[in-house]
Write a protein that holds these residues in place. Structure first.
Motif, PDB file in Angstrom:
ATOM      1  N   ASP A 111       0.800  -1.224   0.000  1.00  0.00           N
ATOM      2  CA  ASP A 111       0.000   0.000   0.000  1.00  0.00           C
ATOM      3  C   ASP A 111       0.836   1.280   0.000  1.00  0.00           C
ATOM      4  O   ASP A 111       0.301   2.376   0.055  1.00  0.00           O
ATOM      5  CB  ASP A 111      -1.020   0.006   1.134  1.00  0.00           C
ATOM      6  N   LEU A 114       0.552   4.227  -3.456  1.00  0.00           N
ATOM      7  CA  LEU A 114       0.001   5.573  -3.614  1.00  0.00           C
ATOM      8  C   LEU A 114       0.959   6.651  -3.124  1.00  0.00           C
ATOM      9  O   LEU A 114       0.902   7.779  -3.597  1.00  0.00           O
ATOM     10  CB  LEU A 114      -1.344   5.710  -2.889  1.00  0.00           C
ATOM     11  N   VAL A 154      -6.115  -0.048  -7.385  1.00  0.00           N
ATOM     12  CA  VAL A 154      -5.483   1.252  -7.152  1.00  0.00           C
ATOM     13  C   VAL A 154      -6.507   2.383  -7.233  1.00  0.00           C
ATOM     14  O   VAL A 154      -6.506   3.290  -6.400  1.00  0.00           O
ATOM     15  CB  VAL A 154      -4.305   1.489  -8.121  1.00  0.00           C
ATOM     16  N   ASP A 157      -8.316   2.365  -4.091  1.00  0.00           N
ATOM     17  CA  ASP A 157      -7.445   2.854  -3.026  1.00  0.00           C
ATOM     18  C   ASP A 157      -7.365   4.380  -3.072  1.00  0.00           C
ATOM     19  O   ASP A 157      -7.357   5.038  -2.030  1.00  0.00           O
ATOM     20  CB  ASP A 157      -6.059   2.219  -3.159  1.00  0.00           C
ATOM     21  N   MET A 158      -7.323   4.939  -4.261  1.00  0.00           N
ATOM     22  CA  MET A 158      -7.303   6.396  -4.397  1.00  0.00           C
ATOM     23  C   MET A 158      -8.561   7.012  -3.781  1.00  0.00           C
ATOM     24  O   MET A 158      -8.492   8.062  -3.141  1.00  0.00           O
ATOM     25  CB  MET A 158      -7.188   6.798  -5.865  1.00  0.00           C
ATOM     26  N   PHE A 169      -5.658  12.833  -6.189  1.00  0.00           N
ATOM     27  CA  PHE A 169      -5.991  11.897  -7.260  1.00  0.00           C
ATOM     28  C   PHE A 169      -7.372  12.142  -7.848  1.00  0.00           C
ATOM     29  O   PHE A 169      -7.757  11.511  -8.822  1.00  0.00           O
ATOM     30  CB  PHE A 169      -5.911  10.449  -6.755  1.00  0.00           C
TER      31      PHE A 169
END
Length: 179
Positions: A111, A114, A154, A157-158, A169
């Motif tokens: 992780d 990012l 991803v 996750d953003m 993001f």
């Protein structure tokens, strides 16, 4: 057998062997994507500190780790070196070194992916304060560069960690200044 404690980490970013859901292939893809994000801003560091090799070596180590050429512990030592370089510089160079450190740290904890992307965007934001279109273009590149095996992970996750990463993001929200 008791299930391993994952803390507050998203189990999708924790390797299967440690009780999470992440397999080797996507883990390597996350690291390679993070390395690409950091590498794109690396010249912003190198133009001011050409003899400081920690950040560039971190990007190289990320790729070597992803191909099975070094252990996670070896890769992690390159993260320490890049972050040490970040502590010795300021401004754009600091953000670039942090991006490189997070890229290789993805080998240890997936992780961190990012972090590499975030600090790359921050470097561009600081290098070109009157050109927000450069940040927008890089953000678009980062999303387009995601491979199929990690794209959904991803992008989610953003969204999940938008506040932590100052909404950098999110294409629809203005970027917040670093506090």
């Amino acid at each position: 057998m008791a299930k391993p404690y994952l803390g507050n980490r998203d189990p999708r970013f924790v390797r299967i062997g440690r009780g999470g859901l992440l397999e080797d292939g996507p883990h390597q893809s996350l690291a390679l994507w993070a390395a690409s994000c950091a590498e794109r801003v690396l010249p912003l560091f190198q133009e001011s500190y050409p003899s400081v090799l920690g950040p560039s070596q971190a990007v190289d180590a990320t790729r070597i780790w992803a191909k099975g050429g070094m252990t996670m512990m070896e890769a992690r030592s390159f993260a320490y070196a890049a972050h040490a370089a970040a502590r010795k510089v300021e401004g754009v160079a600091r953000e670039v070194a942090r991006a490189c450190g997070h890229a290789v740290a993805t080998a240890h904890m997936a992780d961190h992916e990012l972090g590499a992307a975030f600090y790359a965007l921050r470097a561009i934001q600081l290098a070109f304060p009157d050109q927000p279109e450069k940040v927008a273009a890089e953000r678009a590149w980062q999303k387009e560069a995601l491979t199929e095996d990690i794209r959904e992970l991803v992008l989610d996750d953003m969204k999940q960690r938008a506040s932590k990463f100052q909404h950098i993001f999110d294409d629809s929200l203005p970027m917040q200044e670093e506090s």
